[in-house]
Design an enzyme around this catalytic site. Structure first.
Site, PDB file in Angstrom:
ATOM      1  N   ASN A 224       0.853  -1.192   0.000  1.00 43.75           N
ATOM      2  CA  ASN A 224       0.000   0.000   0.000  1.00 43.75           C
ATOM      3  C   ASN A 224       0.886   1.237   0.000  1.00 43.75           C
ATOM      4  OD1 ASN A 224      -2.470   1.478   0.199  1.00 43.75           O
ATOM      5  ND2 ASN A 224      -2.067   1.814   2.368  1.00 43.75           N
TER       6      ASN A 224
ATOM      7  N   HIS B 239       0.584   5.274   1.369  1.00 43.17           N
ATOM      8  CA  HIS B 239      -0.232   6.125   2.233  1.00 43.17           C
ATOM      9  C   HIS B 239       0.352   7.536   2.199  1.00 43.17           C
ATOM     10  CE1 HIS B 239      -2.984   7.059   5.464  1.00 43.17           C
ATOM     11  NE2 HIS B 239      -2.000   7.697   6.061  1.00 43.17           N
TER      12      HIS B 239
ATOM     13  N   ASP C  42      -2.859   0.842   7.944  1.00 38.67           N
ATOM     14  CA  ASP C  42      -1.694   1.723   7.724  1.00 38.67           C
ATOM     15  C   ASP C  42      -0.560   1.466   8.714  1.00 38.67           C
ATOM     16  OD1 ASP C  42      -3.097   2.947   5.639  1.00 38.67           O
ATOM     17  OD2 ASP C  42      -3.997   4.420   6.979  1.00 38.67           O
TER      18      ASP C  42
END
Ligand code: GRF
Length: 214
Positions: free
Chosen positions: A108, A110, A146
């Site tokens: 991911n 962020h 996260d």
């Protein structure tokens, strides 16, 4: 054989575009096997179609609950046997089952210098706190939101007069550099997730990952 990526999006897809460009320019040695959006009609789907990439739309509202959606998503992804699954602005919280199914190959990006500002409105919060720096973080995904081991961060200054849009644009430029770069490391077998954290070239990275300065 070329490595395969599946990329998950929900919106504009500028990070998807960075992957498309990087594969076309030879900076990323991979094929994008499928682009999946949980929202129909988004710009990211147009970008994928313009690059002749296969797309799928899986609308989360059409599933009774989160596990049902994630099961369908896994079935769709697993048909392609990808080497890495790339979350690129995919605005869904994933079940622990999904995350552990792809452990070590799920990534991911962020838009903050994690661990600062997990969640939403990162740039607004950095401006409200009068931070002097902002940035973006690429990380392995773990079930907690996260919070996975950091691979690389890009730092940008917060300038006088910045608002959420100007700051987001400055950060996005860096996102588009660091995300394909990190995935290329992974595809070259230089990067892996270990129980000590993210390891690059046999060395565990520091807690904030590798630092990229634009
Ligand atoms: C990016 O800021 C990314 O860091 C975050 O969502 C945004 C997606 O933008 N996860 P885009 O769809 O790639 O343009």
């Amino acid at each position: 054989m070329k490595k395969k990526l599946v990329i998950l999006i929900s919106g504009s897809g500028s990070n998807l575009q960075a992957f498309i460009d990087a594969t076309q320019q030879g900076r990323l040695d991979a094929d994008i096997a499928l682009v999946i959006s949980n929202k129909p009609g988004v710009k990211g789907l147009e970008r994928a179609e313009a690059a002749n990439l296969p797309t799928a739309v899986l609308e989360h509202q059409t599933f009774p609950d989160r596990p049902a959606f994630d099961h369908a998503l896994m079935a769709l992804i697993d048909r392609h046997q990808p080497d890495a699954i790339i979350l690129a602005g995919f605005m869904r919280i994933l079940t622990a089952e999904f995350v552990s199914h792809y452990s070590g190959k799920l990534f991911n990006i962020h838009p903050s210098l994690l661990p600062s500002y997990p969640g939403l409105h990162t740039h607004r919060r950095a401006l409200e706190n009068q931070d002097r720096e902002a940035g973006a973080s690429v990380h392995f995904v773990v079930p907690e939101l996260d919070a996975g081991p950091l691979i690389i961060q890009a730092r940008v200054p917060i300038l006088p007069g910045d608002n959420e849009n100007t700051l987001a644009s400055r950060v996005l430029v860096q996102e588009h550099i660091i995300y394909p770069m990190a995935i290329q490391w992974f595809l070259e077998n230089r990067l892996r997730l270990t129980h000590n954290g993210a390891e690059l070239d046999g060395t565990v990275l520091p807690p904030h990952g590798f630092t990229h300065t634009g």
